[in-house]
Design a protein around this motif. Structure first.
Motif, PDB file in Angstrom:
ATOM      1  N   ALA A 317      -9.125   0.787  21.859  1.00 34.40           N
ATOM      2  CA  ALA A 317      -8.562   0.729  20.739  1.00 34.40           C
ATOM      3  C   ALA A 317      -9.446  -0.441  19.557  1.00 34.40           C
ATOM      4  N   PRO A 318      -9.434  -0.203  18.241  1.00 38.60           N
ATOM      5  CA  PRO A 318      -9.969  -1.108  17.357  1.00 38.60           C
ATOM      6  C   PRO A 318      -9.443  -2.480  17.540  1.00 38.60           C
ATOM      7  N   ALA A 319     -10.037  -3.448  17.295  1.00 38.36           N
ATOM      8  CA  ALA A 319      -9.523  -5.008  17.375  1.00 38.36           C
ATOM      9  C   ALA A 319      -8.030  -5.114  16.399  1.00 38.36           C
ATOM     10  N   LYS A 320      -8.322  -4.525  15.441  1.00 33.84           N
ATOM     11  CA  LYS A 320      -7.433  -4.529  14.330  1.00 33.84           C
ATOM     12  C   LYS A 320      -6.806  -3.357  13.716  1.00 33.84           C
ATOM     13  N   HIS A 321      -5.661  -3.106  13.392  1.00 35.45           N
ATOM     14  CA  HIS A 321      -5.236  -1.944  12.889  1.00 35.45           C
ATOM     15  C   HIS A 321      -4.279  -2.418  11.736  1.00 35.45           C
ATOM     16  N   VAL A 322      -4.602  -1.844  10.529  1.00 34.64           N
ATOM     17  CA  VAL A 322      -4.005  -1.995   9.236  1.00 34.64           C
ATOM     18  C   VAL A 322      -3.411  -0.947   8.808  1.00 34.64           C
ATOM     19  N   ALA A 323      -1.891  -0.953   8.582  1.00 32.71           N
ATOM     20  CA  ALA A 323      -1.162  -0.065   8.196  1.00 32.71           C
ATOM     21  C   ALA A 323      -0.787  -0.508   6.457  1.00 32.71           C
ATOM     22  N   VAL A 324      -1.103   0.679   5.836  1.00 33.51           N
ATOM     23  CA  VAL A 324      -0.823   0.467   4.310  1.00 33.51           C
ATOM     24  C   VAL A 324       0.367   1.616   4.070  1.00 33.51           C
ATOM     25  N   CYS A 325       1.273   1.002   3.224  1.00 25.56           N
ATOM     26  CA  CYS A 325       2.630   1.603   2.969  1.00 25.56           C
ATOM     27  C   CYS A 325       2.164   2.561   1.874  1.00 25.56           C
ATOM     28  N   THR A 326       2.178   3.825   1.998  1.00 23.39           N
ATOM     29  CA  THR A 326       2.052   4.819   0.598  1.00 23.39           C
ATOM     30  C   THR A 326       3.091   5.480   0.469  1.00 23.39           C
ATOM     31  N   ASN A 327       4.455   5.179   1.051  1.00 21.40           N
ATOM     32  CA  ASN A 327       5.642   5.540   0.233  1.00 21.40           C
ATOM     33  C   ASN A 327       5.901   5.487  -1.060  1.00 21.40           C
ATOM     34  N   GLY A 334       0.436   0.828  -6.879  1.00 25.00           N
ATOM     35  CA  GLY A 334      -1.044   0.936  -6.595  1.00 25.00           C
ATOM     36  C   GLY A 334      -1.381   0.969  -5.034  1.00 25.00           C
ATOM     37  N   SER A 335      -0.643   1.299  -4.091  1.00 29.84           N
ATOM     38  CA  SER A 335      -1.305   1.059  -2.852  1.00 29.84           C
ATOM     39  C   SER A 335      -2.122   2.204  -2.428  1.00 29.84           C
ATOM     40  N   CYS A 365      10.561  -2.371   0.207  1.00 26.07           N
ATOM     41  CA  CYS A 365      10.436  -1.917  -1.117  1.00 26.07           C
ATOM     42  C   CYS A 365      10.786  -2.803  -2.278  1.00 26.07           C
ATOM     43  N   GLY A 366       9.709  -2.694  -3.288  1.00 24.34           N
ATOM     44  CA  GLY A 366       9.863  -3.763  -4.334  1.00 24.34           C
ATOM     45  C   GLY A 366       9.119  -4.873  -4.316  1.00 24.34           C
ATOM     46  N   ASP A 367       8.589  -5.175  -2.940  1.00 23.21           N
ATOM     47  CA  ASP A 367       7.803  -6.308  -2.829  1.00 23.21           C
ATOM     48  C   ASP A 367       6.365  -5.977  -2.577  1.00 23.21           C
ATOM     49  N   GLY A 368       6.111  -4.531  -2.647  1.00 22.22           N
ATOM     50  CA  GLY A 368       4.550  -4.053  -2.500  1.00 22.22           C
ATOM     51  C   GLY A 368       3.598  -4.356  -3.642  1.00 22.22           C
ATOM     52  N   PRO A 369       2.586  -3.424  -3.172  1.00 21.46           N
ATOM     53  CA  PRO A 369       2.168  -2.694  -2.034  1.00 21.46           C
ATOM     54  C   PRO A 369       2.038  -3.623  -0.760  1.00 21.46           C
ATOM     55  N   MET A 370       2.622  -2.902   0.353  1.00 22.97           N
ATOM     56  CA  MET A 370       2.761  -3.784   1.650  1.00 22.97           C
ATOM     57  C   MET A 370       1.721  -3.206   2.436  1.00 22.97           C
ATOM     58  N   ILE A 371       1.156  -4.120   3.284  1.00 27.41           N
ATOM     59  CA  ILE A 371       0.179  -3.672   4.332  1.00 27.41           C
ATOM     60  C   ILE A 371       0.545  -4.601   5.502  1.00 27.41           C
ATOM     61  N   ALA A 372       0.440  -4.009   6.725  1.00 28.39           N
ATOM     62  CA  ALA A 372       0.757  -4.777   8.059  1.00 28.39           C
ATOM     63  C   ALA A 372      -0.449  -4.701   8.984  1.00 28.39           C
ATOM     64  N   VAL A 373      -0.856  -6.014   9.516  1.00 24.09           N
ATOM     65  CA  VAL A 373      -1.980  -5.979  10.155  1.00 24.09           C
ATOM     66  C   VAL A 373      -1.336  -6.140  11.466  1.00 24.09           C
ATOM     67  N   TYR A 374      -1.991  -5.503  12.576  1.00 25.46           N
ATOM     68  CA  TYR A 374      -1.779  -5.531  13.808  1.00 25.46           C
ATOM     69  C   TYR A 374      -2.803  -5.518  14.978  1.00 25.46           C
ATOM     70  N   PRO A 375      -2.678  -6.186  15.900  1.00 29.60           N
ATOM     71  CA  PRO A 375      -1.654  -6.758  16.513  1.00 29.60           C
ATOM     72  C   PRO A 375      -1.003  -8.126  16.019  1.00 29.60           C
ATOM     73  N   ASP A 376      -1.671  -8.572  15.130  1.00 33.38           N
ATOM     74  CA  ASP A 376      -1.291 -10.085  14.604  1.00 33.38           C
ATOM     75  C   ASP A 376       0.214  -9.981  14.187  1.00 33.38           C
ATOM     76  N   GLY A 377       0.735  -8.976  13.804  1.00 30.87           N
ATOM     77  CA  GLY A 377       2.029  -8.864  13.203  1.00 30.87           C
ATOM     78  C   GLY A 377       2.191  -9.628  11.927  1.00 30.87           C
ATOM     79  N   ILE A 378       1.274  -9.699  11.063  1.00 25.64           N
ATOM     80  CA  ILE A 378       1.124 -10.076   9.753  1.00 25.64           C
ATOM     81  C   ILE A 378       1.246  -9.060   8.696  1.00 25.64           C
ATOM     82  N   TRP A 379       2.391  -9.520   7.648  1.00 28.75           N
ATOM     83  CA  TRP A 379       2.582  -8.749   6.700  1.00 28.75           C
ATOM     84  C   TRP A 379       2.287  -9.187   5.535  1.00 28.75           C
ATOM     85  N   TYR A 380       1.543  -8.345   4.600  1.00 31.56           N
ATOM     86  CA  TYR A 380       0.953  -8.926   3.183  1.00 31.56           C
ATOM     87  C   TYR A 380       1.879  -8.091   2.247  1.00 31.56           C
ATOM     88  N   GLY A 381       2.168  -8.782   1.073  1.00 28.09           N
ATOM     89  CA  GLY A 381       3.119  -8.129   0.094  1.00 28.09           C
ATOM     90  C   GLY A 381       2.555  -8.380  -1.442  1.00 28.09           C
TER      91      GLY A 381
END
Length: 410
Positions: A317-327, A334-335, A365-381
């Motif tokens: 797997a890649p060293a980092k995986h970034v999930a960007v909420c596009t809901n 602006g996500s 919801c309301g704190d976005g755009p939200m992204i999550a960085v895995y495996p670090d478990g860091i969420w940016y809002g």
């Protein structure tokens, strides 16, 4: 194509543009993939509506590709699983893919349950055991015949528990001396441990039933371990049977799961789901967001695997995986622009080993755009596209958290 049964017109009335997506795991052995495609064609004949096959990994088409293919010709798609039990693929990976498809296509998507424990499967396993008994020259009515139901093995206790339930139901009402559950790997008892334990009971014969759909790498491993046991214990005849394959009785199960999904009557074992309840030893797995991140990481974990024989399920797997909420809410904030800017920054970087992926709602919801960085478990809002350079340059490249954007940590 065979003629659908008499109940088909009534059951599909009002859904002339309905289709089914049959989702298999995927294998490096094309024979296993062809079995899924064969089942899809047979199910199409049974239901009288289009049925396409898709795969979680290792084979084409992928789930997103299959949805893109069906979107122009269907308004409603029912997902039917080839998965035998409800582990992470059923609970996380497929639902995530469905949410992404709903966001990208104008489709009504119903998600069915896994194959699970079903009377048709018990009958099929009984027939598989009978075939092995005939080959060994034994009869459960006259000889002590032990059966081992060997599952793939999962990190999900709910899925492993169903293997034991299946083994017990196979024992009930039949004349087997005993029926045990075992696993190829991941959890215990392994098949090797179970077989050696059975030797102490000195049955006349041991029938090993690989509880798998396709005839792939793991099925061959079950055969090899059983043959080794047969050589090591000459006073016990042991032989492994065939996997479920493309037996027509599976169509009965698929048809039931299809009907449940489209009538909103799917029943899942949520009371023993490690992602939803607090189970001893699995406390860190509880919580939908964490489960979703694990699913995202697993989706990208099967690329470039070369050493098939030694490790058929290894990860690169890649060293980092970034999930960007596009809901919907994050998208309005602006996500999509954040997603594209992150991807561009990663492409421009000489050192970044990361994968940027769309995700469904991250529950903030309301704190976005939200992204999550895995495996670090860091969420940016509250991330803006201009923040992408810092996130990539500092966090993804150099493991320096961008503290002013942190929303929460897992």
């Amino acid at each position: 194509m065979s003629t659908p049964d008499d109940t088909t017109p009534a059951s599909t009335a009002g859904f002339d543009d309905e289709a089914v997506l049959l989702i298999g795991h995927g294998s490096r052995r094309e024979k296993s993939n062809e079995q899924v495609r064969h089942l899809a064609a047979a199910l199409e004949s049974r239901l009288g509506i289009p049925v396409d096959a898709a795969f979680l990994e290792l084979a084409k088409p992928a789930i997103d590709e299959a949805f893109a293919h069906l979107a122009p010709v269907a308004s409603r798609v029912t997902v039917v699983h080839c998965s035998l039990f409800a582990a992470s693929h059923v609970k996380n990976d497929v639902p995530l893919a469905i949410e992404q498809a709903r966001a990208e296509h104008d489709l009504e998507i119903d998600n069915g349950a896994h194959l699970g424990v079903h009377p048709a499967i018990l009958d099929l396993l009984d027939d598989r055991a009978t075939a092995v008994e005939r080959e060994l020259g034994v009869d459960r009515a006259d000889d002590d015949v032990a059966v081992v139901v060997c599952g793939r093995g999962s990190s999900d206790p709910d899925a492993n528990g169903d293997v034991y339930k299946l083994a017990r139901l196979l024992y009930e009402g039949r004349e087997f001396d005993r029926v045990d559950a075992s696993f190829v790997g991941v959890t215990e008892p392994t098949l090797e441990e179970t077989l050696h334990g059975l030797s102490k009971h000195r049955p006349d014969a041991v029938v090993v039933l690989p509880y798998m759909l396709g005839d792939g790498v793991l099925t061959q491993r079950v055969r090899e371990w059983t043959a080794d046991f047969d050589d090591d214990y000459p006073y016990v005849d042991a032989l492994a049977g065939d996997p479920l394959g493309t037996d027509s009785r599976l169509l009965d199960v698929f048809a039931d799961r299809w009907q449940e999904a489209r009538t909103d009557s799917v029943s899942m074992s949520c009371d023993t789901c490690k992602y939803k309840v607090d189970l001893e030893g699995y406390e860190e797995d509880i919580g939908g967001a964490r489960a979703m991140l694990r699913a995202l990481a697993h989706q990208e974990a099967h690329a470039d695997r070369e050493d098939v024989d030694d490790d058929p399920h290894s990860h690169d797997a890649p060293a980092k995986h970034v999930a960007v909420c596009t809901n919907q809410t994050c998208a309005k904030m602006g996500s999509p622009a954040v997603l594209e800017r992150l991807r561009q920054e990663v492409r421009d970087s000489d050192h970044c080993d990361a994968r940027i992926t769309r995700s469904s709602c991250l529950g903030r919801c309301g704190d976005g755009p939200m992204i999550a960085v895995y495996p670090d478990g860091i969420w940016y809002g509250g991330v803006e596209d201009d923040d992408a350079e810092r996130i990539v340059g500092d966090h993804l490249d150099r493991d320096r958290i961008v503290s002013d954007l942190v929303d929460q940590t897992l």
